[in-house]
Design a protein around this motif. Structure first.
Motif, PDB file in Angstrom:
ATOM      1  N   ALA A  36       0.805  -1.219   0.000  1.00 42.88           N
ATOM      2  CA  ALA A  36       0.000   0.000   0.000  1.00 42.88           C
ATOM      3  C   ALA A  36       0.840   1.273   0.000  1.00 42.88           C
ATOM      4  CB  ALA A  36      -0.971  -0.017   1.171  1.00 42.88           C
ATOM      5  N   GLY A  94       6.205   4.345  12.743  1.00 45.02           N
ATOM      6  CA  GLY A  94       5.129   3.883  11.863  1.00 45.02           C
ATOM      7  C   GLY A  94       3.945   3.462  12.707  1.00 45.02           C
ATOM      8  N   ILE A  95       2.872   3.070  12.052  1.00 48.88           N
ATOM      9  CA  ILE A  95       1.701   2.647  12.817  1.00 48.88           C
ATOM     10  C   ILE A  95       1.867   1.195  13.276  1.00 48.88           C
ATOM     11  CG2 ILE A  95      -0.810   2.386  12.797  1.00 48.88           C
ATOM     12  CD1 ILE A  95       0.285   5.321  12.668  1.00 48.88           C
ATOM     13  N   VAL A  96       2.521   0.377  12.476  1.00 48.70           N
ATOM     14  CA  VAL A  96       2.759  -0.994  12.941  1.00 48.70           C
ATOM     15  C   VAL A  96       3.709  -0.959  14.140  1.00 48.70           C
ATOM     16  CG1 VAL A  96       3.627  -3.272  12.333  1.00 48.70           C
ATOM     17  CG2 VAL A  96       2.253  -2.002  10.691  1.00 48.70           C
ATOM     18  N   TYR A 120      -6.086  -5.818   7.920  1.00 43.37           N
ATOM     19  CA  TYR A 120      -4.654  -5.596   7.716  1.00 43.37           C
ATOM     20  C   TYR A 120      -3.862  -6.563   8.613  1.00 43.37           C
ATOM     21  CZ  TYR A 120      -0.286  -2.919   7.572  1.00 43.37           C
ATOM     22  OH  TYR A 120       1.021  -2.535   7.415  1.00 43.37           O
ATOM     23  N   PHE A 123      -2.363  -6.552  12.271  1.00 40.12           N
ATOM     24  CA  PHE A 123      -3.278  -6.471  13.418  1.00 40.12           C
ATOM     25  C   PHE A 123      -3.319  -7.799  14.189  1.00 40.12           C
ATOM     26  CE2 PHE A 123      -6.488  -2.789  12.515  1.00 40.12           C
ATOM     27  CZ  PHE A 123      -5.445  -1.953  12.166  1.00 40.12           C
ATOM     28  N   SER A 166      -9.691  -0.840  12.444  1.00 40.72           N
ATOM     29  CA  SER A 166      -9.224  -0.172  11.237  1.00 40.72           C
ATOM     30  C   SER A 166     -10.338   0.765  10.787  1.00 40.72           C
ATOM     31  CB  SER A 166      -8.908  -1.210  10.144  1.00 40.72           C
ATOM     32  OG  SER A 166      -8.351  -0.587   9.008  1.00 40.72           O
ATOM     33  N   ASN A 170      -9.176  -1.346   6.132  1.00 40.70           N
ATOM     34  CA  ASN A 170      -8.350  -2.020   5.126  1.00 40.70           C
ATOM     35  C   ASN A 170      -8.405  -3.509   5.451  1.00 40.70           C
ATOM     36  OD1 ASN A 170      -6.289  -3.058   3.531  1.00 40.70           O
ATOM     37  ND2 ASN A 170      -4.654  -2.223   4.788  1.00 40.70           N
ATOM     38  N   ASP A 198      -6.983   2.796  14.376  1.00 37.68           N
ATOM     39  CA  ASP A 198      -5.968   3.084  13.360  1.00 37.68           C
ATOM     40  C   ASP A 198      -6.657   3.840  12.228  1.00 37.68           C
ATOM     41  OD1 ASP A 198      -4.239   3.057  11.222  1.00 37.68           O
ATOM     42  OD2 ASP A 198      -3.660   0.952  11.438  1.00 37.68           O
ATOM     43  N   ILE A 200      -5.171   5.615   9.777  1.00 39.64           N
ATOM     44  CA  ILE A 200      -4.138   5.970   8.786  1.00 39.64           C
ATOM     45  C   ILE A 200      -4.738   6.256   7.402  1.00 39.64           C
ATOM     46  CG2 ILE A 200      -3.603   3.576   8.095  1.00 39.64           C
ATOM     47  CD1 ILE A 200      -0.626   4.353   8.026  1.00 39.64           C
ATOM     48  N   HIS A 201      -5.882   5.609   7.087  1.00 43.45           N
ATOM     49  CA  HIS A 201      -6.486   5.813   5.749  1.00 43.45           C
ATOM     50  C   HIS A 201      -7.562   6.898   5.755  1.00 43.45           C
ATOM     51  CE1 HIS A 201      -4.554   2.338   3.798  1.00 43.45           C
ATOM     52  NE2 HIS A 201      -4.746   1.669   4.919  1.00 43.45           N
ATOM     53  N   SER A 232       1.697   9.130   5.798  1.00 50.09           N
ATOM     54  CA  SER A 232       2.361   8.176   4.900  1.00 50.09           C
ATOM     55  C   SER A 232       1.473   7.690   3.757  1.00 50.09           C
ATOM     56  CB  SER A 232       2.891   6.991   5.708  1.00 50.09           C
ATOM     57  OG  SER A 232       1.912   6.516   6.605  1.00 50.09           O
ATOM     58  N   SER A 243       5.035   9.162  12.135  1.00 53.73           N
ATOM     59  CA  SER A 243       3.596   9.023  12.375  1.00 53.73           C
ATOM     60  C   SER A 243       3.226   9.632  13.721  1.00 53.73           C
ATOM     61  CB  SER A 243       3.209   7.539  12.384  1.00 53.73           C
ATOM     62  OG  SER A 243       3.714   6.902  11.236  1.00 53.73           O
TER      63      SER A 243
END
Ligand code: PLP
Length: 386
Positions: A36, A94-96, A120, A123, A166, A170, A198, A200-201, A232, A243
């Protein structure tokens, strides 16, 4: 005006999406529609700011100024109508990596963490790699739209320490509505579960859908809530690892920051900070152009699916640049479907079963590429022997 039709050759840039195709798909020539990130250049204002910083010549140790927190909170207020105090803003590369820190900070070994597959994959991978138990609250697919199984969720939450949401989702492309999020949030609150939302999107909304931050749908959840954002995905800056993790509860924030420091992940990188602030302050017009482009791509794909691919459908695209394609009518196993798409069509998509229960028979397609690439991909899809 950004030119999203412009094809940029990413080969030879150590791009995961392009330069690892041989390793992942066994074939270097597949059209890469998996990882992604986007095949579009970053907003020009970000490129300019990065060049300016490089020209200074020194990239020594740096700290994040107040501008970091101000840039994201101002963006969230303007774009999503939600107020966060700047003091709530924490950092993560990062988010992870934030998930790793959050799990370490707020759960113990064998604690249960609930997720909603297909989702995702980190997770569930991150909790499992850290010896936590995963509780699966599988999403339900009905009429080309996924929804949450609230009855099951209500029962499962009784034994759970943390939930990872999410929002938007995702890979199934759902923009959760305010009503859904409020119901979800209330159930979590009743059970005093820590919630990681999360988001992020959240800037990548399609088809007129709007993003609802979980904290807006259920403000009472704030003492238990952690919300993750990053530039990102929105501005295609994933390689800069910068992030934001927003935590309103001061003692939880303290615990998060202490864990981040104990893991020595607090430093960040100087170019990432420049890009983060510049994108959130100056990237809005570029993002609106991007969203128009992505929406037009989705419309053209919907047209093609209904006219040329009677055996293929997709979940309603509401958010993200990732489409969730339903190949189940063809009856192939996940393994066979993946092989055939690589060998017969030269397409490198993400396997649905990679996203956990409920994913087999689906493939995730990344459409953040020039329209010529997308058109070529759908021409190649016609080569699939069904
Ligand atoms: C829901 C979700 N969270 C997190 C990430 C990755 O975040 P990061 O690269 O910051 O670890 C992705 C990437 O696809 C994602 O889809």
């Amino acid at each position: 005006m950004a030119n999203f039709n412009h094809l940029i050759n990413r080969e030879g840039t150590n791009s995961v999406k392009y330069d690892l195709r041989k390793e992942v798909f066994g074939k270097a020539g597949v059209i890469p529609m998996w990882v992604a990130d986007m095949d579009f250049a970053m907003p020009p204002c970000v490129a300019e700011a990065l060049k300016g910083r490089i020209e200074h010549g020194i990239l020594g140790y740096s700290f994040r100024s107040e501008g970091f927190a101000d840039a994201i909170t101002t963006w969230l207020q303007r774009r999503h109508g939600v107020s966060f105090d700047t003091s709530s803003v924490c950092f993560s590369p990062g988010i992870v990596s934030a998930l790793v820190v959050l799990i370490e900070a707020f759960t113990g070994k064998t604690d249960k963490i609930l997720i909603q597959p297909p989702v995702y994959h980190p997770f569930f991978e991150v909790p499992l790699q850290n010896q936590r138990q995963v509780i699966w609250n599988e999403l339900v697919y009905e009429g080309r739209r996924y929804h949450m199984d609230f009855d099951k969720l209500a029962k499962q939450l009784k034994e759970v320490r943390m939930v990872i949401l999410s929002n938007p989702h995702n890979p199934v492309s759902r923009a959760w509505t305010e009503e859904e999020l409020e119901k979800f949030g209330r159930l979590c609150l009743e059970n005093q579960v820590i919630v990681v939302s999360d988001e992020i999107h959240s800037d990548l909304m399609l088809g007129g859908h709007r993003h609802t931050p979980l904290i807006k749908a259920c403000p009472e959840l704030a003492p238990y809530l952690i919300t993750c954002y990053a530039p990102s995905k929105t501005f295609n800056l994933a390689g800069l690892s910068t992030s934001a993790v927003l935590i309103s509860n001061p003692s939880m924030r303290e615990q998060y920051n202490q864990t981040l420091q104990r893991l020595h992940m607090q430093m960040g990188n100087v170019l990432g900070q420049v890009a983060f602030e510049t994108a959130y302050r100056g990237g809005e017009a570029w993002l609106d152009e991007l969203l128009s482009y992505l929406n037009a791509t989705v419309t053209s794909i919907e047209y093609r699916l209904s006219n040329e691919f009677p055996w293929l459908s997709m979940s309603e695209p509401e958010a993200t640049y990732l489409l969730w394609l339903d190949f189940r009518k063809l009856g192939f196993s996940a393994e066979v479907l993946n092989r055939k798409l690589i060998e017969e069509c030269g397409l490198g998509l993400s396997r649905g079963d990679q996203f956990g229960p409920g994913g087999a028979g689906f493939m995730r397609m990344n459409i953040a590429a020039p329209r010529s690439v997308i058109n070529e991909a759908f021409e190649r899809l016609k080569l699939l022997k069904i």
